[in-house]
Design an enzyme around this catalytic site. Structure first.
Site, PDB file in Angstrom:
ATOM      1  N   LYS A  55     -65.522 -42.145   7.098  1.00 22.72           N
ATOM      2  CA  LYS A  55     -65.786 -40.633   6.824  1.00 22.72           C
ATOM      3  C   LYS A  55     -67.209 -40.337   7.140  1.00 22.72           C
ATOM      4  O   LYS A  55     -67.775 -39.036   7.564  1.00 22.72           O
ATOM      5  CB  LYS A  55     -65.662 -40.390   5.557  1.00 22.72           C
ATOM      6  CG  LYS A  55     -64.416 -40.542   5.052  1.00 22.72           C
ATOM      7  CD  LYS A  55     -64.052 -39.300   3.779  1.00 22.72           C
ATOM      8  CE  LYS A  55     -63.140 -39.950   2.674  1.00 22.72           C
ATOM      9  NZ  LYS A  55     -63.592 -39.523   1.285  1.00 22.72           N
ATOM     10  N   LYS A 107     -52.547 -44.175   2.084  1.00 19.22           N
ATOM     11  CA  LYS A 107     -52.386 -44.178   0.491  1.00 19.22           C
ATOM     12  C   LYS A 107     -52.112 -42.400   0.283  1.00 19.22           C
ATOM     13  O   LYS A 107     -52.757 -41.634   1.122  1.00 19.22           O
ATOM     14  CB  LYS A 107     -53.741 -44.445   0.373  1.00 19.22           C
ATOM     15  CG  LYS A 107     -53.939 -44.777  -1.145  1.00 19.22           C
ATOM     16  CD  LYS A 107     -55.553 -45.046  -1.514  1.00 19.22           C
ATOM     17  CE  LYS A 107     -56.219 -43.760  -1.219  1.00 19.22           C
ATOM     18  NZ  LYS A 107     -57.596 -43.820  -2.108  1.00 19.22           N
ATOM     19  N   LYS A 116     -55.489 -37.656  -3.476  1.00 18.35           N
ATOM     20  CA  LYS A 116     -55.685 -36.414  -3.955  1.00 18.35           C
ATOM     21  C   LYS A 116     -56.450 -35.487  -2.938  1.00 18.35           C
ATOM     22  O   LYS A 116     -56.535 -34.166  -3.318  1.00 18.35           O
ATOM     23  CB  LYS A 116     -56.539 -36.717  -5.218  1.00 18.35           C
ATOM     24  CG  LYS A 116     -57.999 -37.110  -5.312  1.00 18.35           C
ATOM     25  CD  LYS A 116     -58.558 -36.985  -6.775  1.00 18.35           C
ATOM     26  CE  LYS A 116     -59.089 -38.237  -7.445  1.00 18.35           C
ATOM     27  NZ  LYS A 116     -59.962 -38.912  -6.521  1.00 18.35           N
TER      28      LYS A 116
HETATM   29  P1  TYM Z   1     -60.478 -42.522  -7.054  1.00 16.44           P
HETATM   30  O1  TYM Z   1     -60.886 -41.163  -7.908  1.00 16.44           O
HETATM   31  O2  TYM Z   1     -60.158 -42.423  -5.724  1.00 16.44           O
HETATM   32  O3  TYM Z   1     -59.052 -42.987  -7.967  1.00 16.44           O
HETATM   33  C1  TYM Z   1     -58.911 -43.321  -9.315  1.00 16.44           C
HETATM   34  C2  TYM Z   1     -58.264 -44.475  -9.824  1.00 16.44           C
HETATM   35  O4  TYM Z   1     -56.860 -44.207  -9.055  1.00 16.44           O
HETATM   36  C3  TYM Z   1     -56.617 -45.164  -8.256  1.00 16.44           C
HETATM   37  N1  TYM Z   1     -55.625 -44.868  -7.063  1.00 16.44           N
HETATM   38  C4  TYM Z   1     -54.548 -45.323  -6.803  1.00 16.44           C
HETATM   39  N2  TYM Z   1     -53.884 -46.319  -7.151  1.00 16.44           N
HETATM   40  C5  TYM Z   1     -52.804 -46.489  -6.649  1.00 16.44           C
HETATM   41  N3  TYM Z   1     -52.059 -45.719  -5.545  1.00 16.44           N
HETATM   42  C6  TYM Z   1     -52.893 -44.802  -5.036  1.00 16.44           C
HETATM   43  N4  TYM Z   1     -52.325 -43.863  -3.868  1.00 16.44           N
HETATM   44  C7  TYM Z   1     -54.175 -44.516  -5.592  1.00 16.44           C
HETATM   45  N5  TYM Z   1     -55.246 -43.591  -5.301  1.00 16.44           N
HETATM   46  C8  TYM Z   1     -56.139 -43.800  -6.148  1.00 16.44           C
HETATM   47  C9  TYM Z   1     -57.841 -45.787  -7.522  1.00 16.44           C
HETATM   48  O5  TYM Z   1     -57.800 -47.261  -7.361  1.00 16.44           O
HETATM   49  C10 TYM Z   1     -58.841 -45.734  -8.612  1.00 16.44           C
HETATM   50  O6  TYM Z   1     -58.510 -46.957  -9.754  1.00 16.44           O
HETATM   51  N6  TYM Z   1     -64.759 -44.806  -6.655  1.00 16.44           N
HETATM   52  C11 TYM Z   1     -63.899 -44.653  -7.486  1.00 16.44           C
HETATM   53  C12 TYM Z   1     -64.042 -44.123  -8.835  1.00 16.44           C
HETATM   54  C13 TYM Z   1     -64.973 -44.881  -9.542  1.00 16.44           C
HETATM   55  C14 TYM Z   1     -64.744 -46.068 -10.330  1.00 16.44           C
HETATM   56  C15 TYM Z   1     -66.148 -46.360 -11.008  1.00 16.44           C
HETATM   57  C16 TYM Z   1     -63.835 -46.795 -10.719  1.00 16.44           C
HETATM   58  C17 TYM Z   1     -66.439 -44.515  -9.684  1.00 16.44           C
HETATM   59  N7  TYM Z   1     -66.962 -45.507 -10.587  1.00 16.44           N
HETATM   60  C18 TYM Z   1     -66.332 -47.564 -11.659  1.00 16.44           C
HETATM   61  C19 TYM Z   1     -64.045 -48.118 -11.312  1.00 16.44           C
HETATM   62  C20 TYM Z   1     -65.314 -48.433 -11.876  1.00 16.44           C
HETATM   63  C21 TYM Z   1     -62.902 -43.576  -7.033  1.00 16.44           C
HETATM   64  O7  TYM Z   1     -62.965 -43.104  -5.910  1.00 16.44           O
HETATM   65  O8  TYM Z   1     -61.270 -43.689  -7.492  1.00 16.44           O
END
Ligand code: TYM
Length: 329
Positions: free
Chosen positions: A112, A193, A196
């Protein structure tokens, strides 16, 4: 060592079925097992173009969804990242531990941002902030979907490097991957994937607050694969495999390949997937509407969460500062 579970979701869009199956419902199921901190990672939503008002609204909706899904603020800590200064404070110390070589390799930045002059610097550094989120709480386990693997590796590497250089301050966290539905795919493009950040009405993305009719329509129109045999085969049948993973997760079953044997046609499978998803999401949507009518409760949850989270994280950050040379001798 206290078993501590931390995870977070970024309020950069309205949450999807992927967020629920890969993350949120797993938060709910572990909250009684350990000390748990679950975070609405709003700082991470500033890494790309954003609308301030929409971000506030999405953060509020995300807390409400955490509560509606069954997270109990009497049991776990529910916190908005920007309410706890420890995250950004520790992030800087970890930036002084991370190498540009490793951030250059992060997939999000490669896809990105790299080579675009108007990429926000924070898109480059946010994996370090994510490491800080995790390490601040002496986290032992991080329940996340499959797409977070590289970030988790970085958090582990930074913890190990910091500990080697300055003393044993951080716990090295383990990723806790989902057994099924670890990567829910887009219903219109099962090689991508479910995300959101897709356009709000995208037919391939199920939002947690979609009405039952919309959910049914999206699933019945999901792209399937050539042929008619129902098989769990990621390589050759990505569309059907995705539906089987979703069904297994919604039914709380761990063997999507075994589920496949119950179906003779794609149509029958789709019908069951649609009903299973509606059965999981409909109560969530209703609970969310009830909670939205009680903003005082949501706000009180965040205020209490901020206090508890800061108290948990502050000693680790203080120890890290001292170790890296920012205290008195
Ligand atoms: P984010 O906000 O993109 O996604 C949040 C959580 O949802 C899971 N997820 C999915 N699982 C299965 N299938 C999918 N299509 C799918 N899309 C999203 C992600 O794996 C995640 O668990 N950087 C992270 C957020 C974050 C974080 C952290 C996570 C910030 N600090 C510390 C763990 C620990 C993120 O962008 O997640």
């Amino acid at each position: 060592m206290t078993r501590t579970i931390f995870s977070a979701i970024v309020p950069s869009g309205r949450l999807t079925l992927g967020n629920y199956l890969g993350a949120l419902r797993r938060f709910v199921s572990v909250q009684h097992e350990a000390r748990c901190v679950f975070c609405i990672a709003d700082l991470h939503a500033l890494t790309t173009d954003h609308d301030p008002r929409r971000l506030c609204q999405l953060a509020e909706e995300t807390v409400t969804l955490f509560l509606a899904a069954g997270l109990d603020p009497g049991v776990c800590v529910i916190v908005r990242q920007s309410d706890v200064p420890a995250h950004t404070e520790l992030s800087y110390l970890l930036e002084c531990t991370a190498y540009t070589g490793e951030l250059n390799r992060m997939i999000q930045f490669k896809e990105k941002g790299r080579g675009r002059p108007k990429t926000r610097v924070s898109l480059y550094t946010y994996p370090v902030l994510m490491a800080a989120d995790i390490l601040a709480y002496r986290t032992t386990e991080v329940p996340v979907g499959d797409d977070q693997r590289q970030h988790l590796e970085l958090a582990r590497d930074l913890a190990l490097r910091f500990n080697r250089s300055y003393g044993e301050i951080f716990v090295v966290p383990e990723m806790s991957p989902a057994i099924v539905a670890a990567r829910v795919m887009d219903l219109q493009d099962p090689t991508a994937k479910m995300s959101k950040s897709a356009p709000y009405d995208a037919a391939g993305t199920i939002r947690l607050l979609d009405s039952p009719d919309v959910i049914r329509r999206k699933i019945m129109r999901a792209v399937t694969d050539p042929g008619s045999e129902v098989r769990h085969d990621v390589e050759n049948q990505p569309g059907i495999t995705n539906l089987l993973e979703i069904l297994a997760a919604c039914l709380d079953e761990n063997d999507p390949a075994a589920l496949a044997r119950r179906y003779q046609s794609y149509g029958a499978l789709k019908k069951d997937v649609a009903e299973a998803v509606v059965a999981v999401l409909d109560p969530l949507r209703k609970k969310c509407a009830d909670l939205a009518a009680d903003p005082a409760y949501v706000n009180a949850t965040l205020r209490a969460g901020a206090e508890r989270a800061q108290a948990l994280a502050a000693p680790t950050v203080a120890a890290a500062k001292q170790a890296i040379g920012l205290g008195t001798l």
